[in-house]
Design a protein around this motif. Structure first.
Motif, PDB file in Angstrom:
ATOM      1  N   SER A 206      -0.833  -2.146   3.585  1.00  0.00           N
ATOM      2  CA  SER A 206      -0.607  -2.899   4.822  1.00  0.00           C
ATOM      3  C   SER A 206       0.696  -2.429   5.444  1.00  0.00           C
ATOM      4  CB  SER A 206      -0.552  -4.409   4.558  1.00  0.00           C
ATOM      5  OG  SER A 206       0.565  -4.714   3.730  1.00  0.00           O
ATOM      6  N   PHE A 207       0.977  -2.946   6.637  1.00  0.00           N
ATOM      7  CA  PHE A 207       2.262  -2.673   7.271  1.00  0.00           C
ATOM      8  C   PHE A 207       2.587  -3.791   8.244  1.00  0.00           C
ATOM      9  CE2 PHE A 207      -0.731  -0.777  10.244  1.00  0.00           C
ATOM     10  CZ  PHE A 207      -0.225  -1.104  11.485  1.00  0.00           C
ATOM     11  N   THR A 208       3.857  -3.930   8.556  1.00  0.00           N
ATOM     12  CA  THR A 208       4.300  -4.919   9.528  1.00  0.00           C
ATOM     13  C   THR A 208       5.114  -4.226  10.609  1.00  0.00           C
ATOM     14  OG1 THR A 208       6.306  -5.400   8.247  1.00  0.00           O
ATOM     15  CG2 THR A 208       4.372  -6.784   7.829  1.00  0.00           C
ATOM     16  N   THR A 227       7.236  -1.227   8.964  1.00  0.00           N
ATOM     17  CA  THR A 227       7.565  -1.296   7.535  1.00  0.00           C
ATOM     18  C   THR A 227       6.280  -1.238   6.715  1.00  0.00           C
ATOM     19  OG1 THR A 227       9.505  -2.661   8.016  1.00  0.00           O
ATOM     20  CG2 THR A 227       8.712  -2.643   5.747  1.00  0.00           C
ATOM     21  N   THR A 229       3.764  -1.191   3.298  1.00  0.00           N
ATOM     22  CA  THR A 229       3.627  -1.796   1.968  1.00  0.00           C
ATOM     23  C   THR A 229       2.565  -1.009   1.194  1.00  0.00           C
ATOM     24  OG1 THR A 229       4.197  -4.002   2.803  1.00  0.00           O
ATOM     25  CG2 THR A 229       3.079  -3.888   0.686  1.00  0.00           C
ATOM     26  N   PRO A 230       2.908  -0.436   0.021  1.00  0.00           N
ATOM     27  CA  PRO A 230       4.233  -0.428  -0.597  1.00  0.00           C
ATOM     28  C   PRO A 230       5.188   0.493   0.157  1.00  0.00           C
ATOM     29  CG  PRO A 230       2.772   0.980  -1.846  1.00  0.00           C
ATOM     30  CD  PRO A 230       1.915   0.298  -0.811  1.00  0.00           C
ATOM     31  N   ALA A 231       6.470   0.336  -0.125  1.00  0.00           N
ATOM     32  CA  ALA A 231       7.475   1.115   0.603  1.00  0.00           C
ATOM     33  C   ALA A 231       7.355   2.604   0.330  1.00  0.00           C
ATOM     34  CB  ALA A 231       8.875   0.621   0.237  1.00  0.00           C
TER      35      ALA A 231
END
Length: 439
Positions: A206-208, A227, A229-231
């Protein structure tokens, strides 16, 4: 009779001596000196490693006597060797000379150049790279030649350099996900193709985005921060697209530029196909800001030059700043001159008062008011205080009561009033302006 017998013996001895002397002269005349040696081949010879070349020697004259041919190569080289019969054998890549000699007579030196054997075919190991993952270490491609000691150079060409790159010596480095091929060639031989597939080790789930909507002033920009996910997701590459590029454009780095008043949606998508992560939309509203510089009244109590002053003094300094001094008397204030008509229709969304100030001490309960046509005040804010500041400090005051702004009548039509405390204080102000935001 005795004399005749003696004479006969002398004649016989003389004849024997003559014959002996004659025989000795004939042996000396039979020796033939060697004048030169010519070897064949006499021009440069090319061999591959382990190849051979037979050299022969021709004497001048052909009947030269006491000739013993010796074949020679330089003592300090390891390129070729030569046998007693003139057979030259190539040992390693390089260049050397060979010649024949007999006594003080020697032939011309002939150069022998040695190269590797001709390459007839080759294979590549590994012959497939279909299980690579992002983050894996580089992989070395190894060439097996036929014959093993053959020469030849090799070229490595990736079909898609966004997936892998290959160095000149066959080191494969992973740079992205996807499928491609590496083609290995050498001269006119058939190429070898190595298939490549790179998948992710830490897939994006995912991402935000830092904001799902934001206003943007015309001709200004803001970058959308994404940002993942995961980083450490390797496929966290994103693309950006604007629904209305006449209003706002967006770059590959997510930087949005406002061009014209209006609205546009910025779609943020995962750039790697097949990620399964849904795109997100950021709503951008492009607004316009109008800047209106303000001039304060200048003078002392009761002055109306360039605006009103009551129970205070206002001085315009050479650097364009104003110094306002209030007394302990009641109701001190300084107002701006008439602002004139302002385009404040229904599309106005925000009004701000902006300036910079200096104040030796904190000044509390300072008000900004908008006088209506009758001269009474409609306060924009009552939370307008100065903290002490020895350097120029920026200040922004949100004017929330914009319904009356620009709609008054009478003497104090369209002015801003700075209402000070009932106490002695000093404050300097510069770069005073009203900023109107409209959409």
């Amino acid at each position: 009779m005795y004399y005749n017998s003696f004479l006969s013996k002398v004649k016989v001895a003389s004849a024997v001596l003559a014959l002996f002397l004659a025989g000795c002269g004939e042996d000396e005349d039979a020796k033939v000196a060697l004048k030169s040696i010519k070897i064949s081949p006499e021009t440069e010879v090319s061999l591959v490693v382990e190849g051979t070349q037979k050299f022969t020697a021709t004497l001048e004259p052909a009947n030269a006597t006491d000739v013993k041919i010796k074949w020679n190569v330089p003592d300090d080289q390891q390129v070729i060797s030569v046998a007693d019969d003139g057979l030259v054998t190539a040992k390693s890549v390089g260049e050397a000379t060979v010649w024949a000699s007999s006594g003080d007579v020697q032939s011309k030196k002939v150069t022998v150049k040695v190269t590797l054997k001709a390459l007839t075919s080759f294979t590549v190991t590994p012959n497939s790279l279909t299980n690579l993952k992002m983050g894996d270490a580089p992989v070395q491609l190894t060439i097996t030649k036929t014959p093993a000691d053959a020469g030849g150079s090799f070229t490595y060409t990736p079909g898609n350099a966004d997936v892998v790159t290959v160095s000149t010596d066959g080191l494969v480095t992973i740079v992205g996900t996807g499928s491609t091929d590496i083609t290995v060639t050498s001269g006119s031989l058939a190429a070898v193709v190595v298939p490549v597939t790179v998948t992710v080790q830490h897939p994006l789930t995912s991402f935000t985005v830092d904001a799902t909507s934001f206003p943007l002033e015309q001709d200004h920009s803001r970058t959308i921060v994404v940002t993942p996910t995961p980083a450490n997701a390797e496929n966290a590459q994103f693309s950006f697209a604007s629904s209305n590029e006449n209003v706002a454009t967006v770059g590959e780095d997510g930087k949005v530029l406002g061009l014209a008043i209006g609205a546009a949606n910025i779609t943020v998508s995962v750039a790697t196909p097949g990620s399964g992560v849904a795109a997100q939309t950021v709503a951008v509203t492009v607004t316009r800001k109008l800047h209106f510089p303000l001039a304060l009244g200048v003078g002392s109590a009761g002055s109306t030059a360039e605006g009103g002053i009551h129970n205070a003094t206002s001085t315009l300094n050479d650097d364009g700043s104003y110094t306002i001094v209030t007394t302990g008397a009641s109701d001190p204030y300084v107002t701006t001159g008439n602002l004139g008509a302002r385009p404040l229709g229904a599309n106005v969304t925000k009004v701000e008062l902006q300036f910079e100030y200096k104040a030796a001490d904190a000044i509390n309960f300072y008000q900004v008011l908008f006088p209506d046509g009758a001269g009474s005040g409609n306060p924009f804010t009552t939370d307008f205080s100065f903290a002490a500041a020895t350097e120029w400090t920026a200040k922004t005051v949100d004017i929330t009561n914009i319904a009356n702004y620009g709609r008054g009548t009478g003497n104090q039509y369209n002015c801003v009033r700075l209402d000070g405390p009932d106490a002695a204080s000093t404050v300097s102000i510069r770069n005073l302006q009203v900023v109107i935001e409209a959409n």
